[in-house]
Motif scaffolding. Structure first.
Motif, PDB file in Angstrom:
ATOM      1  N   UNK A  75       0.650  -1.010   0.311  1.00  0.00           N
ATOM      2  CA  UNK A  75      -0.368  -0.103  -0.066  1.00  0.00           C
ATOM      3  C   UNK A  75       0.898   1.434   0.204  1.00  0.00           C
ATOM      4  N   UNK A  76       2.022   0.837   0.658  1.00  0.00           N
ATOM      5  CA  UNK A  76       2.993   2.385   0.543  1.00  0.00           C
ATOM      6  C   UNK A  76       3.005   2.639  -0.160  1.00  0.00           C
ATOM      7  N   UNK A  96      -6.131   1.410 -10.535  1.00  0.00           N
ATOM      8  CA  UNK A  96      -5.386   1.628 -12.121  1.00  0.00           C
ATOM      9  C   UNK A  96      -3.839   1.155 -11.765  1.00  0.00           C
ATOM     10  N   UNK A  97      -3.309   1.623 -10.755  1.00  0.00           N
ATOM     11  CA  UNK A  97      -1.932   1.383 -10.296  1.00  0.00           C
ATOM     12  C   UNK A  97      -1.592  -0.133 -10.008  1.00  0.00           C
ATOM     13  N   UNK A  98      -2.708  -0.784  -9.378  1.00  0.00           N
ATOM     14  CA  UNK A  98      -2.199  -1.625  -9.177  1.00  0.00           C
ATOM     15  C   UNK A  98      -3.052  -2.880  -9.925  1.00  0.00           C
ATOM     16  N   UNK A 121      -2.304 -14.469   2.968  1.00  0.00           N
ATOM     17  CA  UNK A 121      -1.030 -14.513   2.821  1.00  0.00           C
ATOM     18  C   UNK A 121      -0.643 -12.910   4.019  1.00  0.00           C
ATOM     19  N   UNK A 122       0.715 -13.235   4.413  1.00  0.00           N
ATOM     20  CA  UNK A 122       0.203 -11.749   5.198  1.00  0.00           C
ATOM     21  C   UNK A 122       0.923 -10.397   4.153  1.00  0.00           C
ATOM     22  N   UNK A 123       1.226  -9.181   3.340  1.00  0.00           N
ATOM     23  CA  UNK A 123       0.769  -8.309   3.043  1.00  0.00           C
ATOM     24  C   UNK A 123       2.562  -8.573   2.616  1.00  0.00           C
ATOM     25  N   UNK A 124       2.630  -7.220   1.136  1.00  0.00           N
ATOM     26  CA  UNK A 124       3.780  -8.272   0.648  1.00  0.00           C
ATOM     27  C   UNK A 124       4.379  -6.814   1.768  1.00  0.00           C
ATOM     28  N   UNK A 126       8.518  -4.556   0.660  1.00  0.00           N
ATOM     29  CA  UNK A 126       9.207  -4.051  -1.037  1.00  0.00           C
ATOM     30  C   UNK A 126      10.413  -3.410  -0.421  1.00  0.00           C
ATOM     31  N   UNK A 127      10.997  -3.809  -1.168  1.00  0.00           N
ATOM     32  CA  UNK A 127      12.468  -3.376  -0.716  1.00  0.00           C
ATOM     33  C   UNK A 127      13.413  -1.729  -1.487  1.00  0.00           C
ATOM     34  N   UNK A 128      13.931  -1.534  -1.867  1.00  0.00           N
ATOM     35  CA  UNK A 128      14.583   0.139  -2.446  1.00  0.00           C
ATOM     36  C   UNK A 128      14.101  -0.262  -3.607  1.00  0.00           C
ATOM     37  N   UNK A 129      15.263  -0.903  -4.032  1.00  0.00           N
ATOM     38  CA  UNK A 129      15.392  -1.791  -5.407  1.00  0.00           C
ATOM     39  C   UNK A 129      14.837  -2.028  -5.918  1.00  0.00           C
ATOM     40  N   UNK A 130      13.148  -2.481  -4.986  1.00  0.00           N
ATOM     41  CA  UNK A 130      11.589  -3.069  -5.990  1.00  0.00           C
ATOM     42  C   UNK A 130      11.427  -1.928  -6.056  1.00  0.00           C
ATOM     43  N   UNK A 131      11.344  -0.731  -5.219  1.00  0.00           N
ATOM     44  CA  UNK A 131      10.554   0.273  -4.976  1.00  0.00           C
ATOM     45  C   UNK A 131      11.525   1.261  -6.763  1.00  0.00           C
ATOM     46  N   UNK A 132      12.194   1.364  -6.673  1.00  0.00           N
ATOM     47  CA  UNK A 132      12.515   1.986  -7.941  1.00  0.00           C
ATOM     48  C   UNK A 132      12.396   1.443  -9.215  1.00  0.00           C
ATOM     49  N   UNK A 133      12.515   0.046  -9.318  1.00  0.00           N
ATOM     50  CA  UNK A 133      12.042  -0.509 -10.732  1.00  0.00           C
ATOM     51  C   UNK A 133      10.504  -0.267 -10.995  1.00  0.00           C
TER      52      UNK A 133
END
Length: 158
Positions: A75-76, A96-98, A121-124, A126-133
């Motif tokens: 969500x963040x 749309x983003x989802x 399942x637990x909400x996933x 996300x690390x910095x590199x994934x966010x940047x990708x």
């Protein structure tokens, strides 16, 4: 380093092979395509809007991230994509983003197969590199849409 790994040089070899030539290696076509794709992405990420986007994502991620290793919730991530400007709130909403995230494999990457069917399942995270990708993906989509909008407003196609 100075190891004998893949890389440049193409001239005479100082290898100790009996024929003086290095053996020809066959590379799978998908491997070459992946190398080109990652080389293109890293070249694009070093300048212009992609570098600015990576910096904005890193700054915002640092404010939001918790834990070891630092991570944020999905969500963040969606909120971050809007805040750093890679998603245009005038033309896209959260669903749309989802949808774009799911179409590009976000669910598959972040939800391993469940061991059993007990509960959600637990909400996933996300690390910095994934966010940047993900931000780079959305920025690329936005730039393409703007380019198409600008070209369609230009001279009429005959």
């Amino acid at each position: 380093g100075s190891s004998s790994g893949g890389g440049g040089g193409g001239g005479s070899s100082s290898s100790s092979s009996s024929s003086g030539r290095l053996p020809q290696l066959r590379v799978a076509p998908w491997c070459v395509a992946e190398q080109r794709r990652s080389a293109t992405f890293s070249a694009a990420a070093r300048s212009g809007p992609f570098e600015a986007s990576r910096d904005r994502v890193a700054a915002r991620f640092a404010e939001l991230a918790i834990g070891r290793p630092p991570s944020i919730s999905s969500a963040q991530l969606v909120q971050l994509l809007f805040e750093v400007g890679v998603v245009d709130p005038q033309h896209a909403e959260v669903p749309d983003v989802l949808n774009v995230l799911m179409l590009h494999g976000f669910y598959k990457m972040t939800h391993p197969t469940k061991r059993d069917s007990y509960g959600p399942v637990e909400p996933p995270s996300v690390g910095l590199e994934e966010c940047q990708r993900w931000a780079a993906l959305f920025l690329l989509k936005r730039l393409k849409q703007e380019e198409q909008a600008n070209s369609s407003q230009g001279a009429p196609i005959a």
